[in-house]
Design an enzyme around this catalytic site. Structure first.
Site, mmCIF file in Angstrom:
data_model
loop_
_atom_site.group_PDB
_atom_site.id
_atom_site.type_symbol
_atom_site.label_atom_id
_atom_site.label_comp_id
_atom_site.label_asym_id
_atom_site.label_seq_id
_atom_site.Cartn_x
_atom_site.Cartn_y
_atom_site.Cartn_z
ATOM 1 C CE LYS A 1 -2.703 -3.063 -0.126
ATOM 2 N NZ LYS A 1 -3.178 -3.447 -1.634
ATOM 3 C CD GLU B 1 -4.696 6.322 4.312
ATOM 4 O OE1 GLU B 1 -5.864 6.054 4.587
ATOM 5 O OE2 GLU B 1 -4.257 6.227 3.238
ATOM 6 C CG HIS C 1 -13.464 -4.174 6.148
ATOM 7 N ND1 HIS C 1 -13.046 -3.068 5.880
ATOM 8 C CD2 HIS C 1 -12.769 -4.377 7.436
ATOM 9 C CE1 HIS C 1 -12.742 -2.216 7.007
ATOM 10 N NE2 HIS C 1 -12.516 -2.973 7.909
ATOM 11 N NE ARG D 1 -10.319 -8.968 -5.683
ATOM 12 C CZ ARG D 1 -10.174 -8.188 -4.931
ATOM 13 N NH1 ARG D 1 -8.800 -7.853 -4.603
ATOM 14 N NH2 ARG D 1 -10.972 -7.374 -4.165
HETATM 15 C C1 MV4 Z 1 -10.135 4.294 5.514
HETATM 16 C C2 MV4 Z 1 -11.250 4.735 6.210
HETATM 17 C C3 MV4 Z 1 -11.266 5.885 6.778
HETATM 18 N N1 MV4 Z 1 -10.205 6.837 6.592
HETATM 19 N N2 MV4 Z 1 -8.993 5.284 5.485
HETATM 20 C C4 MV4 Z 1 -11.222 -0.255 4.789
HETATM 21 C C5 MV4 Z 1 -10.912 -0.967 3.563
HETATM 22 C C6 MV4 Z 1 -9.726 -0.449 3.153
HETATM 23 N N3 MV4 Z 1 -9.584 -0.541 1.615
HETATM 24 C C7 MV4 Z 1 -9.580 0.859 3.658
HETATM 25 N N4 MV4 Z 1 -10.671 1.048 4.561
HETATM 26 C C8 MV4 Z 1 -10.948 2.242 5.012
HETATM 27 N N5 MV4 Z 1 -10.034 3.177 4.785
HETATM 28 C C9 MV4 Z 1 -9.142 6.282 6.047
HETATM 29 N N6 MV4 Z 1 -8.141 7.077 5.950
HETATM 30 C C10 MV4 Z 1 -12.161 3.883 6.190
HETATM 31 C C11 MV4 Z 1 -12.115 2.421 5.837
HETATM 32 C C12 MV4 Z 1 -13.333 1.763 5.820
HETATM 33 C C13 MV4 Z 1 -14.048 1.270 4.703
HETATM 34 C C14 MV4 Z 1 -13.566 1.581 3.487
HETATM 35 C C15 MV4 Z 1 -14.305 1.317 2.307
HETATM 36 C C16 MV4 Z 1 -15.642 0.202 2.559
HETATM 37 C C17 MV4 Z 1 -15.819 0.104 3.815
HETATM 38 C C18 MV4 Z 1 -15.086 0.523 4.994
HETATM 39 C C19 MV4 Z 1 -15.727 -0.113 6.201
HETATM 40 C C20 MV4 Z 1 -14.985 0.752 7.125
HETATM 41 C C21 MV4 Z 1 -13.595 1.557 7.112
#
Ligand code: MV4
Length: 515
Positions: free
Chosen positions: A136, A220, A255, A312
């Protein structure tokens, strides 16, 4: 033979000389996605090979394939994750390419490289692109060089508590600590206050080390109620790229996505175009080819931030297919053969709306606990605009070893409301008995005012869903049912009174009504 046909024949010969030959594809996956891939291959005149575990012997994808090779016992660590077994099966059957599907080895750079080293075509991006996006931090650094917007934080591995304190000075709390080798929400920790910082970094690093063998973490700023919107991209091996618009994936639980749709109801054409171009920058940054997905967080003000790239074909790809008219698996195969994209960005437009519900063997009334058992009844919905991508048949057992998703139910409509109503209709017609599924959850979710208005974020389920949600009928529907019941009863009473008072009542005439 006409001149036209002659030219066509010549073109075909030239094509076969230029492009890698692909006569047989081995599908290194199982269930619905294995079938999905084999169907496209068959339409292209390409033979298919299934590899399967001992638990999957009688699965439809094994029956469907032209050839099938058993690669080991049920646990995926002894079958679907064994690189040597899979490449061995490709050699044994004379396959010239391998499609990894999603999950399992699909984002394993060592697998992609091993396939190539065996002289086979990996139907997916290069091993180096998979590796770069698997980190990442490397992905963020690449995106930063192209000026792609990102959440404030760090783009290098966190080296000390002092560095963390400095970063947090600028971002403020809450923050997220993320593992560089994580992704998809794995290895994330929220920190709400300065006094928790040291302990949470320590925990995050040790967790990342034991889970991924890499303790690199970064910080972040935490975005509170984001929407999760991803852009589908497609690139060829000649540097041509297109984006296939977005998918809205905010309705998820821990997730695990449950409902996805395309397009998103919140984007404007300008933001869509800006996000699309950013996604292509991310793809260019790792010389991506094939189908890929660039994930963004979108906040209430519609500001968007790059999160990570998935290298993917994704579970939810059908909603993109429904609104673009493309077959993403065919495009993957064409790109892997070395062909150029046959269309440009200008050729693409959004046609209607599509919504997908993941049908999982889980009990939504009981904390979405995985359910196993036998599909005693299994009848798919049909009709205009309804698509079912599934991997089981009536009478089959759902094994405990793999992902609980048994089907994807997708509805297309001329607009969002038609897609929503069609998906509700299809859910109501889907007959599944023997195992509990997420179908009732979908029926509930699609009727929520927040869903109807498109006013939701990643907190949708936490905010609105309780197990009781599934018992509560729509008050309007309950009222209508009560009125109808009274009418039927009154009608029956009237017919009974019409029977002759003496002699044998002609009950048989009203048998259906009176029973
Ligand atoms: C975040 C976020 C809030 N702020 N990053 C979860 C999956 C991963 N790809 C990144 N994720 C998140 N990153 C920051 N800076 C909240 C999430 C997140 C989330 C993101 C996408 C879909 C569902 C989620 C559920 C909880 C938290």
């Amino acid at each position: 033979m006409s001149e036209g046909t002659g030219f066509h024949e010549e073109a075909k010969i030239v094509e076969s000389l230029i492009f890698a030959s692909m006569k047989k594809i081995l599908v290194a996956n199982r269930g619905e996605i294995a079938l999905r891939i084999m169907r496209s291959a068959r339409e292209m005149g390409i033979a298919t090979v299934a590899v399967y575990s001992e638990a999957d012997r009688s699965m439809p994808f094994v029956q469907y394939a032209d050839e099938a090779v058993c690669i080991g016992p049920a646990p995926s660590s002894q079958s679907y994750l064994l690189i040597d077994k899979i490449i061995g099966a490709a050699r044994q059957t004379g396959a010239d390419a391998i499609h990894p599907g999603y999950g399992f080895l699909s984002e394993n750079a060592r697998f992609a490289q091993a396939v190539k080293d065996a002289g086979l075509i990996f139907i997916g991006p290069s091993a180096s692109a998979i590796e770069m996006m698997g980190s990442k931090l490397a992905a963020k650094q690449a995106a930063q060089r192209f000026g792609v917007p990102m959440v404030p934080g760090t783009e290098t591995p966190l080296r000390s508590l002092e560095e963390a304190r400095e970063v947090v000075q600028k971002t403020g709390f809450p923050i997220l600590i993320k593992a560089s080798a994580g992704g998809g929400g794995k290895g994330m920790r929220v920190v709400n206050a300065p006094e928790e910082l040291e302990e949470q970094i320590r925990l995050a690093k040790s967790e990342a080390m034991s889970a991924f063998g890499d303790d690199a973490v970064f910080i972040e700023k935490y975005v509170g109620s984001p929407r999760h919107i991803e852009i589908q991209v497609l690139g060829d091996q000649h540097g041509n790229y297109v984006y296939l618009f977005e998918r809205e994936c905010s309705i998820q639980r821990r997730h695990q996505k449950l409902i996805e749709e395309a397009p998103s109801s919140c984007l404007t054409p300008d933001i869509r175009e800006a996000m699309g171009n950013c996604a292509l920058d991310v793809a260019r940054a790792c010389q991506y080819y094939g189908a890929g997905t660039v994930e963004f967080l979108v906040d209430e003000k519609l500001a968007f931030y790059f999160l990570e790239m998935n290298t993917r074909l994704q579970v939810e790809h059908p909603v993109t297919e429904m609104i673009t008219g493309l077959d993403l698996v065919k495009e993957q195969i064409r790109v892997a053969r070395g062909e150029k994209l046959s269309f440009t960005q200008q050729d693409l437009k959004i046609n209607g709306h599509a919504i997908e519900l993941r049908v999982c063997a889980e009990d939504p009334a009981n904390n979405f606990l995985p359910d196993t058992g036998t599909l005693t009844t299994y009848v798919r919905p049909q009709g205009y605009g309804v698509r079912v991508d599934d991997g089981y048949e009536q009478g089959m057992d759902i094994p405990i070893y793999y992902d609980p998703m048994i089907a994807k139910l997708i509805a297309w409509g001329a607009n969002r409301e038609e897609a929503r109503e069609r998906l509700l209709r299809a859910i109501a017609e889907y007959q599944v008995k023997g195992i509990r599924t997420t179908l009732p959850f979908g029926y509930w979710a699609l009727q929520q005012p927040a869903f109807i208005e498109g006013a939701f974020d990643t907190n949708f389920i936490g905010k609105y869903f309780t197990p009781q949600s599934l018992d509560q009928r729509d008050p309007e529907a309950a009222k209508a049912a009560a009125i109808l019941a009274v009418q039927v009863w009154q009608e029956q009473q009237r017919k009974i009174r019409q029977q002759p008072l003496n002699g044998q009542p002609k009950l048989w005439k009203n048998r259906k009504l009176l029973r």
